[in-house]
Design an enzyme around this catalytic site. Sequence first.
Site, PDB file in Angstrom:
ATOM      1  N   GLU A 217      -5.055  -2.760   3.661  1.00  0.00           N
ATOM      2  CA  GLU A 217      -4.838  -3.277   5.020  1.00  0.00           C
ATOM      3  C   GLU A 217      -6.026  -4.082   5.529  1.00  0.00           C
ATOM      4  OE1 GLU A 217      -4.226  -0.256   3.951  1.00  0.00           O
ATOM      5  OE2 GLU A 217      -2.507   0.676   4.929  1.00  0.00           O
TER       6      GLU A 217
ATOM      7  N   TRP B 280      -3.108   5.786  -5.934  1.00  0.00           N
ATOM      8  CA  TRP B 280      -2.614   6.827  -5.036  1.00  0.00           C
ATOM      9  C   TRP B 280      -1.497   7.667  -5.641  1.00  0.00           C
ATOM     10  CZ3 TRP B 280      -5.622   7.951  -1.271  1.00  0.00           C
ATOM     11  CH2 TRP B 280      -6.297   6.966  -0.560  1.00  0.00           C
TER      12      TRP B 280
ATOM     13  N   LYS C  50      -6.140  10.520  -4.437  1.00  0.00           N
ATOM     14  CA  LYS C  50      -6.528   9.263  -5.085  1.00  0.00           C
ATOM     15  C   LYS C  50      -7.138   9.555  -6.447  1.00  0.00           C
ATOM     16  CE  LYS C  50      -7.635   4.711  -3.800  1.00  0.00           C
ATOM     17  NZ  LYS C  50      -8.358   3.775  -2.963  1.00  0.00           N
TER      18      LYS C  50
ATOM     19  N   THR D  80       0.852  -1.178   0.000  1.00  0.00           N
ATOM     20  CA  THR D  80       0.000   0.000   0.000  1.00  0.00           C
ATOM     21  C   THR D  80       0.894   1.236   0.000  1.00  0.00           C
ATOM     22  OG1 THR D  80      -1.653   1.178   1.274  1.00  0.00           O
ATOM     23  CG2 THR D  80      -0.184  -0.200   2.528  1.00  0.00           C
TER      24      THR D  80
HETATM   25  P1  ADP Z   1      -8.044  -0.066  -2.525  1.00  0.00           P
HETATM   26  O1  ADP Z   1      -7.161  -0.992  -3.234  1.00  0.00           O
HETATM   27  O2  ADP Z   1      -9.317  -0.717  -2.020  1.00  0.00           O
HETATM   28  O3  ADP Z   1      -8.297   1.227  -3.243  1.00  0.00           O
HETATM   29  P2  ADP Z   1      -6.212   1.336  -0.824  1.00  0.00           P
HETATM   30  O4  ADP Z   1      -5.583   0.799   0.396  1.00  0.00           O
HETATM   31  O5  ADP Z   1      -5.377   1.681  -1.984  1.00  0.00           O
HETATM   32  O6  ADP Z   1      -7.279   0.254  -1.185  1.00  0.00           O
HETATM   33  O7  ADP Z   1      -7.102   2.594  -0.491  1.00  0.00           O
HETATM   34  C1  ADP Z   1      -7.921   2.645   0.634  1.00  0.00           C
HETATM   35  C2  ADP Z   1      -8.471   4.027   0.802  1.00  0.00           C
HETATM   36  O8  ADP Z   1      -9.288   4.365  -0.325  1.00  0.00           O
HETATM   37  C3  ADP Z   1      -9.372   4.229   1.982  1.00  0.00           C
HETATM   38  O9  ADP Z   1      -8.647   4.442   3.165  1.00  0.00           O
HETATM   39  C4  ADP Z   1     -10.161   5.465   1.559  1.00  0.00           C
HETATM   40  O10 ADP Z   1      -9.409   6.645   1.758  1.00  0.00           O
HETATM   41  C5  ADP Z   1     -10.315   5.242   0.075  1.00  0.00           C
HETATM   42  N1  ADP Z   1     -11.602   4.591  -0.204  1.00  0.00           N
HETATM   43  C6  ADP Z   1     -11.844   3.276  -0.401  1.00  0.00           C
HETATM   44  N2  ADP Z   1     -13.150   3.061  -0.633  1.00  0.00           N
HETATM   45  C7  ADP Z   1     -13.763   4.267  -0.572  1.00  0.00           C
HETATM   46  C8  ADP Z   1     -15.104   4.726  -0.713  1.00  0.00           C
HETATM   47  N3  ADP Z   1     -16.116   3.901  -1.005  1.00  0.00           N
HETATM   48  N4  ADP Z   1     -15.340   6.049  -0.566  1.00  0.00           N
HETATM   49  C9  ADP Z   1     -14.338   6.923  -0.286  1.00  0.00           C
HETATM   50  N5  ADP Z   1     -13.051   6.555  -0.157  1.00  0.00           N
HETATM   51  C10 ADP Z   1     -12.765   5.244  -0.287  1.00  0.00           C
END
Ligand code: ADP
Length: 563
Positions: free
Chosen positions: A353, A467, A462, A207
């Site tokens: 995580e 990211w 994001k 991550t």
């Molecule tokens: P992923 O692979 O699921 O995107 P990451 O660990 O890269 O996982 O990102 C997680 C973060 O993405 C969360 O802490 C949050 O900030 C954002 N996020 C995930 N789902 C949502 C959602 N439905 N709405 C807003 N932010 C979200």
Amino acid sequence: MLSTIEAEHEEGVMSDTAREGVISERACEGLMMDDFPLSLRAVIERAETLSFRRPVVFRRPDGSIHRTTLGECAARARRLAAGLAALGIGAGERVATMLWNQPEHLEAYLAIPPMGAVIHTLNPRLHTDELSFIAADAADRAIIVDETLLDVFEALRAEWQFEHVIVVSHSGSAPDAALEYESLTSAHEPMDWPEIGERRAAAMCYTSGTTGRPKGVLYSHRSVVLHSLVTALPDTMGVSTHDVILPVVPMFHANAWGLPYAAAFAGAALVLPGPRLDAESVLDLLAGERVTVTAGVPTVWMSVLQAIEEQPDRWDLSALKRMIVGGSAVPRSLLEGFDRHGLTILQAWGMTETSPLGSMCRVPPELDSASTEDRYDFRARQGIAVPFIELRARGDDGELIPWNDQAMGELEVRGPWVAAGYHGGAGQEKFTDDGWFQTGDVVRIDEHGCIRITDRAKDLVKSGGEWISSVDLENLLMAHPAVAEAAVIAIPDERWGERPLAAIVLREGQEASPDDLRQHLTGQFAKWQIPERIEFIEEIPRTATGKFKKTELRERFVQAVAR
Ligand code: ADP
């Protein structure tokens, strides 16, 4: 022979299943229940004995369709495992993948954990520096890479030497010094799976950090199995043997939100879209394969919606029951837009995580008779914790916030598929002493326990589900000789969710154009990470403690964008 907990420590598993003492309790109570391990071996064996007829459909990079079955993938997985073992890959060792959503990736998912090794999915969209750091940090011994990603791999290889390189070739040949996937798998008899304890490491994913380097999360067999079971529940993603599932979310991103394992477990058909994820390609597959459940980040669905609006009669999507959308906030307009075409979006929240599923937004029965307005208001939230996951939030005063939809606090999470630490012990400050992980998401919680993300405590942008580190951009911008200070904020963007904006204070008497600064960033950041908007300002507002006051910058520039 190592005990389970010792083995787990050896592999650095820090999932929240590592509570000592649990195992020994059984004996005292005279329990006679089979302590059958929750290992991924059960998933693959079920796929090969009971669900072997289920289709796995793949759209190759050239657009042609390849049809196989879950049984065929499982059989090939056993050969792949034998091939990897013959190369010397042993228990707990990491095998990286740099693959699209394709059958070979499913085979790696099904082969590597049951053989006792760890599948480490690499995200080819990351910058080479990050990728080589990640590969080295994980000490990846081997890599399985798709031919179409060899250029990314070559750049990565300059920094990290994999002992074995296995290329999935569409032309039937592999570059010098690499093994060809088909030759490796066909050269070996299927492996008989060893016994694997449920607390052993199964998979790994990195991550992005707000500061510093990316951090590795190791999932255990147990955490992946439990996550798959809960993912499949009717009020979660709802995965049944009658479903045809198209994960648009890449298999290198938090295990494609658990869908490949959940599908293999439930015996659902899988449609794997390969690298082409433009709206038309996705819609052709959704309609052509009569997909019932799909999942991905909002950016993809925005362009899909646009394509449907432009040609409403072109695709027959009558089989599609639900679209799981998450990774970034789902705008209400997207929910409404798909509703107009009889298609239902369900919002999910999660993190690498958290394996990743943490919450799902299903409107509860109490709101059955609520107004349309109220139901949309609810559906635009991030949802209610899925079974086994616990959520709470802590305000600035350090106290847990009440569930009144008013108070705001940083979201904390715990559960059997939530990390209890990062690989190598980095970032320990994000884990509380009493076993909760601090997410960096700022939320309100309503009386239903439904969370609504209102802000982000972590300094990240994001964009399109991926990211960008504000801090890394700032550091490099401030290394430019003309720049005195730089602050990077996220601004809302209709297509990408967010884009970075850099606010720059120039040194006295110095000059630099936005293009100069972008040029300066090129090379160290992937192209899509570089801000389009660079604003020159007199000074960066600061908090009382001297930190950049990004809220003020956001107000200034976000309002400017809105105007
Ligand atoms: P992923 O692979 O699921 O995107 P990451 O660990 O890269 O996982 O990102 C997680 C973060 O993405 C969360 O802490 C949050 O900030 C954002 N996020 C995930 N789902 C949502 C959602 N439905 N709405 C807003 N932010 C979200």
